[in-house]
Design a protein around this motif. Structure first.
Motif, PDB file in Angstrom:
ATOM      1  N   SER A 298     -63.987  57.765   1.376  1.00  0.00           N
ATOM      2  CA  SER A 298     -64.642  58.578   0.339  1.00  0.00           C
ATOM      3  C   SER A 298     -63.686  59.042  -0.755  1.00  0.00           C
ATOM      4  O   SER A 298     -64.125  59.666  -1.722  1.00  0.00           O
ATOM      5  N   VAL A 299     -62.389  58.762  -0.609  1.00  0.00           N
ATOM      6  CA  VAL A 299     -61.410  59.198  -1.613  1.00  0.00           C
ATOM      7  C   VAL A 299     -60.457  58.047  -1.946  1.00  0.00           C
ATOM      8  O   VAL A 299     -60.279  57.118  -1.141  1.00  0.00           O
ATOM      9  N   PRO A 300     -59.831  58.064  -3.125  1.00  0.00           N
ATOM     10  CA  PRO A 300     -58.822  57.048  -3.439  1.00  0.00           C
ATOM     11  C   PRO A 300     -57.685  57.111  -2.437  1.00  0.00           C
ATOM     12  O   PRO A 300     -57.233  58.191  -2.059  1.00  0.00           O
ATOM     13  N   MET A 301     -57.220  55.939  -1.988  1.00  0.00           N
ATOM     14  CA  MET A 301     -56.172  55.902  -0.972  1.00  0.00           C
ATOM     15  C   MET A 301     -54.831  55.567  -1.604  1.00  0.00           C
ATOM     16  O   MET A 301     -54.709  54.646  -2.410  1.00  0.00           O
ATOM     17  N   ASN A 302     -53.834  56.311  -1.211  1.00  0.00           N
ATOM     18  CA  ASN A 302     -52.470  56.107  -1.668  1.00  0.00           C
ATOM     19  C   ASN A 302     -51.907  54.803  -1.108  1.00  0.00           C
ATOM     20  O   ASN A 302     -52.282  54.361  -0.016  1.00  0.00           O
ATOM     21  N   ALA A 303     -50.997  54.145  -1.838  1.00  0.00           N
ATOM     22  CA  ALA A 303     -50.445  52.860  -1.412  1.00  0.00           C
ATOM     23  C   ALA A 303     -49.728  52.965  -0.067  1.00  0.00           C
ATOM     24  O   ALA A 303     -49.868  52.087   0.793  1.00  0.00           O
ATOM     25  N   ASN A 304     -48.957  54.030   0.140  1.00  0.00           N
ATOM     26  CA  ASN A 304     -48.256  54.187   1.420  1.00  0.00           C
ATOM     27  C   ASN A 304     -49.240  54.324   2.572  1.00  0.00           C
ATOM     28  O   ASN A 304     -49.002  53.834   3.680  1.00  0.00           O
ATOM     29  N   THR A 305     -50.357  54.988   2.310  1.00  0.00           N
ATOM     30  CA  THR A 305     -51.383  55.131   3.343  1.00  0.00           C
ATOM     31  C   THR A 305     -52.007  53.783   3.659  1.00  0.00           C
ATOM     32  O   THR A 305     -52.289  53.469   4.825  1.00  0.00           O
ATOM     33  N   MET A 306     -52.222  52.962   2.616  1.00  0.00           N
ATOM     34  CA  MET A 306     -52.792  51.632   2.847  1.00  0.00           C
ATOM     35  C   MET A 306     -51.860  50.778   3.697  1.00  0.00           C
ATOM     36  O   MET A 306     -52.317  50.003   4.553  1.00  0.00           O
ATOM     37  N   VAL A 307     -50.569  50.910   3.490  1.00  0.00           N
ATOM     38  CA  VAL A 307     -49.598  50.181   4.309  1.00  0.00           C
ATOM     39  C   VAL A 307     -49.744  50.596   5.771  1.00  0.00           C
ATOM     40  O   VAL A 307     -49.749  49.758   6.676  1.00  0.00           O
ATOM     41  N   MET A 308     -49.853  51.895   6.013  1.00  0.00           N
ATOM     42  CA  MET A 308     -50.040  52.387   7.387  1.00  0.00           C
ATOM     43  C   MET A 308     -51.320  51.835   7.997  1.00  0.00           C
ATOM     44  O   MET A 308     -51.333  51.414   9.163  1.00  0.00           O
ATOM     45  N   LEU A 309     -52.384  51.834   7.221  1.00  0.00           N
ATOM     46  CA  LEU A 309     -53.668  51.361   7.731  1.00  0.00           C
ATOM     47  C   LEU A 309     -53.614  49.871   8.067  1.00  0.00           C
ATOM     48  O   LEU A 309     -54.073  49.445   9.145  1.00  0.00           O
ATOM     49  N   LEU A 310     -53.027  49.077   7.202  1.00  0.00           N
ATOM     50  CA  LEU A 310     -52.917  47.635   7.454  1.00  0.00           C
ATOM     51  C   LEU A 310     -52.053  47.343   8.680  1.00  0.00           C
ATOM     52  O   LEU A 310     -52.311  46.378   9.411  1.00  0.00           O
ATOM     53  N   SER A 311     -51.068  48.179   8.909  1.00  0.00           N
ATOM     54  CA  SER A 311     -50.181  47.972  10.061  1.00  0.00           C
ATOM     55  C   SER A 311     -50.905  48.166  11.382  1.00  0.00           C
ATOM     56  O   SER A 311     -50.470  47.665  12.427  1.00  0.00           O
ATOM     57  N   SER A 312     -52.013  48.893  11.366  1.00  0.00           N
ATOM     58  CA  SER A 312     -52.744  49.171  12.605  1.00  0.00           C
ATOM     59  C   SER A 312     -53.820  48.128  12.904  1.00  0.00           C
ATOM     60  O   SER A 312     -54.394  48.118  14.000  1.00  0.00           O
ATOM     61  N   LEU A 313     -54.104  47.220  11.962  1.00  0.00           N
ATOM     62  CA  LEU A 313     -55.234  46.304  12.118  1.00  0.00           C
ATOM     63  C   LEU A 313     -55.126  45.328  13.285  1.00  0.00           C
ATOM     64  O   LEU A 313     -56.145  45.048  13.932  1.00  0.00           O
ATOM     65  N   PRO A 314     -53.967  44.751  13.582  1.00  0.00           N
ATOM     66  CA  PRO A 314     -53.916  43.750  14.655  1.00  0.00           C
ATOM     67  C   PRO A 314     -54.434  44.241  16.001  1.00  0.00           C
ATOM     68  O   PRO A 314     -54.824  43.440  16.857  1.00  0.00           O
ATOM     69  N   ASN A 315     -54.460  45.530  16.217  1.00  0.00           N
ATOM     70  CA  ASN A 315     -54.896  46.060  17.514  1.00  0.00           C
ATOM     71  C   ASN A 315     -56.314  46.618  17.484  1.00  0.00           C
ATOM     72  O   ASN A 315     -56.763  47.239  18.449  1.00  0.00           O
ATOM     73  N   LEU A 316     -57.018  46.376  16.377  1.00  0.00           N
ATOM     74  CA  LEU A 316     -58.351  46.956  16.244  1.00  0.00           C
ATOM     75  C   LEU A 316     -59.456  45.948  16.550  1.00  0.00           C
ATOM     76  O   LEU A 316     -59.276  44.742  16.383  1.00  0.00           O
ATOM     77  N   GLN A 317     -60.601  46.481  16.964  1.00  0.00           N
ATOM     78  CA  GLN A 317     -61.784  45.646  17.131  1.00  0.00           C
ATOM     79  C   GLN A 317     -62.292  45.216  15.754  1.00  0.00           C
ATOM     80  O   GLN A 317     -62.020  45.863  14.730  1.00  0.00           O
ATOM     81  N   GLU A 318     -63.066  44.131  15.725  1.00  0.00           N
ATOM     82  CA  GLU A 318     -63.504  43.541  14.451  1.00  0.00           C
ATOM     83  C   GLU A 318     -64.236  44.551  13.575  1.00  0.00           C
ATOM     84  O   GLU A 318     -64.058  44.562  12.344  1.00  0.00           O
ATOM     85  N   HIS A 319     -65.055  45.386  14.184  1.00  0.00           N
ATOM     86  CA  HIS A 319     -65.827  46.370  13.421  1.00  0.00           C
ATOM     87  C   HIS A 319     -64.909  47.267  12.595  1.00  0.00           C
ATOM     88  O   HIS A 319     -65.171  47.547  11.417  1.00  0.00           O
ATOM     89  N   TYR A 320     -63.815  47.740  13.223  1.00  0.00           N
ATOM     90  CA  TYR A 320     -62.905  48.637  12.518  1.00  0.00           C
ATOM     91  C   TYR A 320     -62.061  47.873  11.501  1.00  0.00           C
ATOM     92  O   TYR A 320     -61.714  48.408  10.443  1.00  0.00           O
ATOM     93  N   VAL A 321     -61.718  46.631  11.817  1.00  0.00           N
ATOM     94  CA  VAL A 321     -60.967  45.807  10.871  1.00  0.00           C
ATOM     95  C   VAL A 321     -61.759  45.638   9.576  1.00  0.00           C
ATOM     96  O   VAL A 321     -61.233  45.782   8.473  1.00  0.00           O
ATOM     97  N   THR A 322     -63.041  45.344   9.720  1.00  0.00           N
ATOM     98  CA  THR A 322     -63.901  45.168   8.542  1.00  0.00           C
ATOM     99  C   THR A 322     -63.949  46.447   7.707  1.00  0.00           C
ATOM    100  O   THR A 322     -63.812  46.410   6.476  1.00  0.00           O
ATOM    101  N   LYS A 323     -64.110  47.577   8.371  1.00  0.00           N
ATOM    102  CA  LYS A 323     -64.151  48.849   7.658  1.00  0.00           C
ATOM    103  C   LYS A 323     -62.834  49.126   6.935  1.00  0.00           C
ATOM    104  O   LYS A 323     -62.815  49.565   5.771  1.00  0.00           O
ATOM    105  N   ALA A 324     -61.733  48.874   7.628  1.00  0.00           N
ATOM    106  CA  ALA A 324     -60.416  49.152   7.048  1.00  0.00           C
ATOM    107  C   ALA A 324     -60.156  48.264   5.841  1.00  0.00           C
ATOM    108  O   ALA A 324     -59.657  48.735   4.804  1.00  0.00           O
ATOM    109  N   LEU A 325     -60.473  46.982   5.948  1.00  0.00           N
ATOM    110  CA  LEU A 325     -60.227  46.075   4.824  1.00  0.00           C
ATOM    111  C   LEU A 325     -61.167  46.366   3.656  1.00  0.00           C
ATOM    112  O   LEU A 325     -60.803  46.143   2.490  1.00  0.00           O
TER     113      LEU A 325
END
Length: 366
Positions: A298-325
């Motif tokens: 719901s808010v603009p995401m900072n670049a450093n935060t996006m890096v953190m979020l992408l780093s967590s994707l390999p361990n997520l279920q597909e549903h959360y991966v889709t939401k994160a991307l």
């Protein structure tokens, strides 16, 4: 010099001694043995308010502060008669409540022990039963007059004096201590009656103190957290953003979701707040993962935060991966080289759905 011992035992000096003793005991009990020494030398007691129990009984309610300066317990000393047939002694004890008026404990001096019918002292099991009853704010005692709980068909004869009384109706036997209905009834209505609202109102009066609010938030007490969120101001939401974010890591089932709901967009917009939130993301349960992603979307995401979020994707279920991307894609203007590199890696993932979505984002930003 002669001392009038019975007079002293009934004096304010004795009563204050009992009050201080219960304060030490309670804080030791609540906080653990690690603070016993500090409590005895550093805690303080301040008057909170005066409370009228009924037309003939009034009490002074005090607020106890821990050695770190934060309020922790309300206490009041109650002395009153509890029956009119002479078969039970008056009560003289100190009751304590938490900051929202929830009963914690009671304490009696040896000379003022609680008694049942025929002046028989409470057993350990009686005390446990009474504590359970006083802790239950929805006890059946709430809905009946004491006379409605008496068995009008039965009699009990005293072994101490030439008198008889009526027993408690079997319908209510589990809601009291056998032989002590009047005592239990009186104490329940004192500890769970109008005094609770007065305690809450008094606690509310220092909700403008950020230090007190921070301490209540850090307690991990669901009731305290809910009370704070109900009463803090808009300005406090901003000032205490980091303290609210910390609650997302609570092990309580509800507190993390309440905390997320309290984070205004103006606070959630801050990069440090976003990154604090994502620290809790990997260990969050599924419901909280969903809530976190929905709130961050719901808010603009900072670049450093996006890096953190992408780093967590390999361990997520597909549903959360889709939401994160989807969140990454919606923040295209802030995608930098580091994020591109992570997307490139994900685009070669063996997870076909994740690889496809990462490639699509790369195509849109190239």
């Amino acid at each position: 010099m002669m001392i009038n011992l019975p007079g002293f035992l009934k004096s304010d000096a004795m009563r204050n001694g009992i009050k201080v003793g219960i304060v030490y005991f309670l804080i030791f009990w609540i906080g653990g043995s690690c603070y016993a020494q500090d409590v005895q030398t550093s805690n303080k007691t301040v008057p909170a308010f005066h409370f009228k129990v009924n037309d003939s009984v009034e009490v002074d309610v005090d607020l106890i502060y821990k050695e770190d300066g934060y309020p922790v317990i309300y206490t009041a000393h109650l002395e009153t008669g509890v029956c009119s047939d002479g078969l039970c002694k008056p009560i003289s004890l100190t009751v304590s409540w938490d900051l929202l008026g929830q009963f914690i404990a009671y304490h009696t001096a040896d000379l003022y022990s609680l008694t049942k019918f025929d002046h028989i002292e409470f057993t350990d099991e009686d005390h446990k039963q009474l504590h359970r009853i006083l802790s239950d704010t929805a006890a059946i005692l709430r809905d009946y007059e004491v006379n409605d709980m008496i068995d009008t068909a039965g009699y009990l004869r005293s072994q101490q004096i030439d008198a008889v009384t009526r027993p408690t109706s079997l319908t209510f036997s589990a809601a009291t201590v056998e032989g002590a209905l009047y005592t239990v009834y009186t104490l329940w209505h004192f500890t769970n009656g109008a005094i609770r609202a007065k305690i809450k109102a008094h606690t509310k009066s220092f909700m403008s103190d950020d230090a007190v609010v921070k301490n209540m938030l850090a307690s991990d007490n669901r009731d305290y957290v809910g009370f704070v969120f109900k009463h803090i101001t808009e300005e406090q939401h901003s000032r205490l953003g980091s303290d609210i974010v910390k609650l997302v890591g609570s092990s309580d089932m509800y507190i993390p979701h309440w905390a997320l709901a309290q984070l205004k967009d103006s606070v959630l917009f801050l990069p440090n707040i976003q990154q604090q939130l994502l620290v809790y993301f990997p260990a969050a349960d599924n419901a909280l993962k969903n809530a976190l992603l929905d709130r961050l979307a719901s808010v603009p995401m900072n670049a450093n935060t996006m890096v953190m979020l992408l780093s967590s994707l390999p361990n997520l279920q597909e549903h959360y991966v889709t939401k994160a991307l989807n969140i990454i894609e919606s923040n295209k203007p802030r995608i930098d080289e580091r994020i591109r590199e992570k997307l490139e890696i994900l685009s070669r993932s063996q997870d076909r759905a994740m690889a496809k979505q990462a490639r699509n984002i790369l195509l849109k930003i190239n």
